[in-house]
Design a protein around this motif. Sequence first.
Motif, PDB file in Angstrom:
ATOM      1  N   GLY A  27     -63.146 -23.835 -27.122  1.00 63.24           N
ATOM      2  CA  GLY A  27     -61.797 -24.241 -27.373  1.00 63.24           C
ATOM      3  C   GLY A  27     -61.122 -23.501 -28.884  1.00 63.24           C
ATOM      4  N   SER A  28     -62.110 -23.382 -29.482  1.00 60.66           N
ATOM      5  CA  SER A  28     -61.472 -21.861 -30.799  1.00 60.66           C
ATOM      6  C   SER A  28     -61.730 -21.193 -30.039  1.00 60.66           C
ATOM      7  CB  SER A  28     -62.523 -22.851 -31.236  1.00 60.66           C
ATOM      8  OG  SER A  28     -63.691 -23.752 -31.835  1.00 60.66           O
ATOM      9  N   LEU A  29     -62.394 -20.888 -29.095  1.00 61.82           N
ATOM     10  CA  LEU A  29     -62.306 -18.977 -28.415  1.00 61.82           C
ATOM     11  C   LEU A  29     -61.387 -18.902 -28.184  1.00 61.82           C
ATOM     12  CD1 LEU A  29     -63.710 -16.051 -28.215  1.00 61.82           C
ATOM     13  CD2 LEU A  29     -64.468 -17.275 -26.119  1.00 61.82           C
ATOM     14  N   VAL A  30     -60.328 -20.130 -27.366  1.00 60.72           N
ATOM     15  CA  VAL A  30     -59.227 -19.992 -27.089  1.00 60.72           C
ATOM     16  C   VAL A  30     -58.224 -19.758 -27.916  1.00 60.72           C
ATOM     17  CG1 VAL A  30     -57.877 -21.071 -25.234  1.00 60.72           C
ATOM     18  CG2 VAL A  30     -60.111 -20.625 -24.618  1.00 60.72           C
ATOM     19  N   ALA A  31     -58.024 -21.147 -28.837  1.00 57.82           N
ATOM     20  CA  ALA A  31     -57.080 -20.614 -29.906  1.00 57.82           C
ATOM     21  C   ALA A  31     -57.105 -19.715 -30.710  1.00 57.82           C
ATOM     22  CB  ALA A  31     -57.189 -21.418 -30.811  1.00 57.82           C
ATOM     23  N   ALA A  32     -58.239 -18.919 -31.348  1.00 61.77           N
ATOM     24  CA  ALA A  32     -58.752 -17.708 -31.751  1.00 61.77           C
ATOM     25  C   ALA A  32     -57.932 -16.409 -30.575  1.00 61.77           C
ATOM     26  CB  ALA A  32     -59.291 -17.399 -31.502  1.00 61.77           C
ATOM     27  N   LEU A  33     -58.333 -16.479 -29.699  1.00 56.78           N
ATOM     28  CA  LEU A  33     -58.242 -15.120 -28.860  1.00 56.78           C
ATOM     29  C   LEU A  33     -56.843 -14.717 -27.757  1.00 56.78           C
ATOM     30  CD1 LEU A  33     -59.206 -12.779 -27.289  1.00 56.78           C
ATOM     31  CD2 LEU A  33     -59.257 -14.071 -24.731  1.00 56.78           C
ATOM     32  N   GLY A  34     -55.983 -16.284 -28.422  1.00 56.83           N
ATOM     33  CA  GLY A  34     -54.222 -16.334 -27.917  1.00 56.83           C
ATOM     34  C   GLY A  34     -53.935 -16.052 -29.006  1.00 56.83           C
ATOM     35  N   SER A  35     -54.197 -16.175 -30.643  1.00 54.05           N
ATOM     36  CA  SER A  35     -53.449 -15.392 -31.533  1.00 54.05           C
ATOM     37  C   SER A  35     -53.510 -14.143 -31.535  1.00 54.05           C
ATOM     38  CB  SER A  35     -54.210 -16.508 -32.739  1.00 54.05           C
ATOM     39  OG  SER A  35     -55.407 -16.638 -32.854  1.00 54.05           O
ATOM     40  N   TYR A  36     -55.005 -13.965 -30.897  1.00 56.48           N
ATOM     41  CA  TYR A  36     -54.990 -12.164 -31.593  1.00 56.48           C
ATOM     42  C   TYR A  36     -54.175 -11.489 -30.864  1.00 56.48           C
ATOM     43  CZ  TYR A  36     -58.402  -7.936 -32.078  1.00 56.48           C
ATOM     44  OH  TYR A  36     -58.614  -6.855 -31.968  1.00 56.48           O
ATOM     45  N   LEU A  37     -54.555 -11.915 -29.896  1.00 55.45           N
ATOM     46  CA  LEU A  37     -53.635 -10.761 -28.424  1.00 55.45           C
ATOM     47  C   LEU A  37     -52.276 -11.076 -28.887  1.00 55.45           C
ATOM     48  CD1 LEU A  37     -55.394 -11.875 -24.896  1.00 55.45           C
ATOM     49  CD2 LEU A  37     -55.966  -9.923 -26.888  1.00 55.45           C
ATOM     50  N   ASP A  38     -51.930 -12.442 -29.084  1.00 55.09           N
ATOM     51  CA  ASP A  38     -50.219 -12.188 -28.859  1.00 55.09           C
ATOM     52  C   ASP A  38     -49.857 -11.364 -30.718  1.00 55.09           C
ATOM     53  OD1 ASP A  38     -47.369 -13.813 -28.343  1.00 55.09           O
ATOM     54  OD2 ASP A  38     -47.912 -14.065 -30.226  1.00 55.09           O
ATOM     55  N   ALA A  39     -50.353 -11.437 -31.627  1.00 58.84           N
ATOM     56  CA  ALA A  39     -50.664  -9.962 -32.798  1.00 58.84           C
ATOM     57  C   ALA A  39     -51.226  -8.903 -32.550  1.00 58.84           C
ATOM     58  CB  ALA A  39     -51.258 -10.253 -33.619  1.00 58.84           C
TER      59      ALA A  39
END
Length: 304
Positions: A27-39
């Motif tokens: 779940g942490s990975l999904v949150a990190a990846l989503g914020s990373y890709l959006d940036a």
Amino acid sequence: MVLMETDTHIRYRGRFAPTPSGPLHFGSLVAALGSYLDARVAGGEWWVRIEDIDPPRCPQGAAATVLRQLEAFGLEWDGKVLWQHRRAPAYQSALDRLVEQGLAYACSCSRKQWRNYGVYPGWCRSGVGNAEAPCAWRLRSDLGEHPARFDDRLLGTLTFDPAALGDVVLKRKDELFAYQLAVVVDDAEQGMTDVVRGMDLLDNTPWQRQLQRALGYPRPRYLHLPLVVADNGQKLSKQNLAPTLADDERGIRQQLFDALIALDQAPPSELAHSPPREQLAWGIAHWSAARLATAPTRPAPQES
């Protein structure tokens, strides 16, 4: 607002801000990846902040493990890592300003006294109930926007009743600062333009918006990502003993691919065998927040 960096013309700056109470999970990975890709798709910056404001919850070495995990998945950040445990003077300064405005007050009440009310009923707003007891400091939700409205890039315009949320704690009785105040101060001082995080933090936003307004801070854009849940329907979390992320090459590739699926980006099946660098490049080239489902949860992938 005084930025920690000299660049005051930031187009997009986002962040991932984990609490190092243990290693990261899926779940942490999904949150990190989503914020990373959006940036990255916006040509923006992606920073990491370690939210270790509550030292008793953060075992020694956990933060270093979190940073190593991000590196293993290819999630490289900009700027310096910010550590909340070093930021108490900034939080106290913000609290002092709120007290001067009459927006924060000392509270001696215990949770046992008000637990039957659901949310704290504001008994100490007009004065401390027990001058001999230790005090926390609370935000007066009744002096905020009524109703509180804000826009989420996935969910649209949302409305909350501040009275239903109650007067949140800003500084605890043990003298530790609380998440709501710390995150607002840090987002402002780091110049965050966008907050991309899990749906479980959605109802924190009205308090944070009130604090931003009271402290004269800019208000970032918000995108709350659907949560990942376990087989029993519970949110994946350290408290629920979610398995830690893989640390072998095959497992890292598969979990990064699964995270792209969890974010509704529909990666091609052959991408699952590619190294993190290639998967992230594909993710940046194809990222679309519009593809995200509005459902609040989705199941975690089964371990093979």
